[in-house]
Design a protein around this motif. Structure first.
Motif, PDB file in Angstrom:
ATOM      1  N   PRO A 147      14.365 -51.717 -13.677  1.00 15.80           N
ATOM      2  CA  PRO A 147      13.384 -50.975 -13.765  1.00 15.80           C
ATOM      3  C   PRO A 147      13.119 -50.529 -12.542  1.00 15.80           C
ATOM      4  N   ASP A 148      12.792 -49.419 -12.106  1.00 15.19           N
ATOM      5  CA  ASP A 148      12.939 -48.372 -10.875  1.00 15.19           C
ATOM      6  C   ASP A 148      14.024 -48.178 -10.711  1.00 15.19           C
ATOM      7  N   ALA A 149      15.279 -48.779 -11.481  1.00 12.10           N
ATOM      8  CA  ALA A 149      17.240 -48.572 -10.578  1.00 12.10           C
ATOM      9  C   ALA A 149      17.092 -46.876 -10.890  1.00 12.10           C
ATOM     10  N   LEU A 150      16.281 -45.891 -11.576  1.00 10.78           N
ATOM     11  CA  LEU A 150      16.375 -44.388 -11.704  1.00 10.78           C
ATOM     12  C   LEU A 150      15.928 -43.604 -10.909  1.00 10.78           C
ATOM     13  N   ALA A 151      14.164 -44.478 -11.386  1.00  6.14           N
ATOM     14  CA  ALA A 151      13.109 -43.836 -10.718  1.00  6.14           C
ATOM     15  C   ALA A 151      12.550 -44.366  -9.332  1.00  6.14           C
ATOM     16  N   LEU A 152      13.168 -45.343  -8.855  1.00  8.21           N
ATOM     17  CA  LEU A 152      13.798 -45.223  -7.522  1.00  8.21           C
ATOM     18  C   LEU A 152      14.854 -45.190  -6.062  1.00  8.21           C
ATOM     19  N   LEU A 153      15.637 -44.610  -6.591  1.00 11.01           N
ATOM     20  CA  LEU A 153      16.632 -44.645  -5.663  1.00 11.01           C
ATOM     21  C   LEU A 153      16.642 -44.757  -4.199  1.00 11.01           C
ATOM     22  N   PRO A 154      17.866 -45.728  -4.087  1.00  6.54           N
ATOM     23  CA  PRO A 154      17.820 -45.518  -2.351  1.00  6.54           C
ATOM     24  C   PRO A 154      18.123 -44.374  -1.932  1.00  6.54           C
ATOM     25  N   ALA A 155      18.106 -43.472  -2.195  1.00 10.21           N
ATOM     26  CA  ALA A 155      17.860 -42.111  -1.475  1.00 10.21           C
ATOM     27  C   ALA A 155      16.598 -41.932  -1.207  1.00 10.21           C
ATOM     28  N   ASP A 156      15.659 -41.804  -2.249  1.00 12.29           N
ATOM     29  CA  ASP A 156      13.577 -41.852  -2.339  1.00 12.29           C
ATOM     30  C   ASP A 156      12.846 -42.424  -1.322  1.00 12.29           C
ATOM     31  N   CYS A 157      13.995 -43.911  -0.891  1.00 13.58           N
ATOM     32  CA  CYS A 157      12.755 -44.482  -0.016  1.00 13.58           C
ATOM     33  C   CYS A 157      13.759 -44.375   1.449  1.00 13.58           C
ATOM     34  N   GLY A 158      14.576 -43.683   1.582  1.00 16.40           N
ATOM     35  CA  GLY A 158      15.237 -43.424   2.986  1.00 16.40           C
ATOM     36  C   GLY A 158      16.391 -44.859   3.062  1.00 16.40           C
ATOM     37  N   GLN A 159      16.814 -45.546   2.619  1.00 12.41           N
ATOM     38  CA  GLN A 159      18.225 -46.569   1.963  1.00 12.41           C
ATOM     39  C   GLN A 159      18.857 -45.988   2.271  1.00 12.41           C
TER      40      GLN A 159
END
Length: 384
Positions: A147-159
């Motif tokens: 869950p959230d692996a594709l909807a919340l990529l590292p690039a989406d959260c400044g990581q």
């Protein structure tokens, strides 16, 4: 104490949990979904409610935990997860049921927020997925992958770094899991889309394709969220249709999103997508807490309402089933374990209490007795 144990056993035996939306006749019911062992704190709550004479609430919580729901793995060592997975599939096989695994161990999980953790790196993640595969073996299983692996990529959260190293690694990890688990004889793997209130179809479809959805059974939506069954089914249809369109040479940017009027979107599908459902990506949805739909925070009250985080007065949704009546939807599941907290919700305040509730929420994954009662009392359809 013996009387309480007997009362608890009676409540669980009479709970209309497993197969509540299935035909009553076992022969007509077909494949069943697996009911895992409940959170021990859920059983303690049932006992406490019986002691307090709150028998209807006790029966409701008992019914909730006796309903098929996903088994979550994420912080175990490879040796531990292999044994635990094997134990579950063997137990499910004995009752002729299909277990649902929510695998939650991707590096950088949850952008290091409330559910932070996961494998330290790609090599460690591969070893962990290999262990899950050995545990499942040739038995049947459904896998809700990360869950959230594709909807919340590292690039989406400044990581991520300027080169996008961590996001590139994320796609490598998801693809490895697909290529390791989907070929198992009885395993079906579904990839993350978030939910209909998050990514537009044209945004999530390229991520799914890059994540290997073409080699998986499909995708899932609404994991741990509150969107309605209707919204989830429509979102799933749009995503599946867009994947087919892109695989045929089209551009995801042309696909209608969930915000487009349905008649207009359906007209586009009729004109551009002519692939039979049997050849399209299928999907599953999470109805564990969507009985009352999403929460609408009070206007202007919070700088960050966190409408996904332990919202008040939500209810259990429709019971899980493998018989959806939709040729694209393989199942309606309870992916999120209902009754377990989403985390310490501060909604933009300094806390430490959840300002919407007036007390401290349990940490993510811990049993939340007050929310468990809300889910039972506001369940739609009712659990009792």
């Amino acid at each position: 104490m013996a009387a309480l144990s007997l009362a608890l056993t009676a409540l669980l035996a009479g709970a209309p949990g497993a197969g509540a939306d299935e035909p009553a006749d076992a022969a007509a019911r077909g494949p069943r979904l697996y009911v895992p062992d409940p959170n021990p704190d859920a059983l303690r709550q049932v006992v406490d409610l019986v002691k307090a004479g709150q028998y209807r609430d006790a029966a409701g919580v008992a019914a909730m935990v006796a309903t098929p729901q996903a088994v979550w793995f994420g912080d175990q060592t490879p040796a531990q997860v292999e044994k635990l997975t094997r134990d579950v599939v063997k137990d499910a096989d004995r009752s002729d049921a299909t277990p649902v695994f929510a695998l939650y161990n991707i590096p950088g999980r949850d952008c290091s927020n409330y559910s932070a953790g996961g494998a330290a790196n790609t090599a460690e993640y591969r070893a962990w997925i290999d262990a899950v595969a050995r545990g499942i073996g040739s038995r049947d299983a459904m896998v809700v992958l990360e869950p959230d692996a594709l909807a919340l990529l590292p690039a989406d959260c400044g990581q991520d770094d300027a080169e996008g190293t961590r996001t590139a690694a994320r796609y490598v990890e998801v693809n490895y899991a697909v290529d390791t688990l989907e070929p198992l004889r009885g395993t079906r793997v579904y990839l993350d889309t978030g939910h209909p209130g998050w990514h537009a179809v044209s945004s999530i479809v390229p991520r799914l394709i890059k994540g290997g959805v073409g080699r998986a059974s499909g995708f899932y939506t609404n994991a741990s969220n509150y969107q309605t069954d209707d919204a989830n089914s429509w979102y799933g249809k749009l995503i599946s249709s867009c994947i087919a369109y892109v695989e045929g040479g089209g551009d995801a940017a042309d696909c209608p999103s969930q915000s487009v009027p349905r008649a207009e979107a359906q007209a586009w599908l009729d004109a551009h997508v002519h692939v039979p459902p049997s050849r399209m990506a299928h999907f599953v949805t999470d109805s564990s807490r969507n009985g009352q739909g999403p929460w609408t925070p009070p206007a202007g009250k919070y700088t960050d309402p966190q409408d996904w985080c332990n919202p008040p007065d939500r209810g259990l949704g429709a019971r899980p089933t493998l018989r959806t009546g939709d040729p694209l939807q393989d199942a309606r599941l309870w992916i999120k374990t209902p009754g377990e907290s989403d985390g310490l919700c501060l909604r933009g305040t300094e806390g430490p209490e959840d300002p919407e509730r007036g007390y401290l929420d349990p940490k993510a994954g811990d049993w939340f007795p007050q929310q468990a009662l809300e889910l039972v009392r506001y369940a739609n359809p009712p659990v009792l």
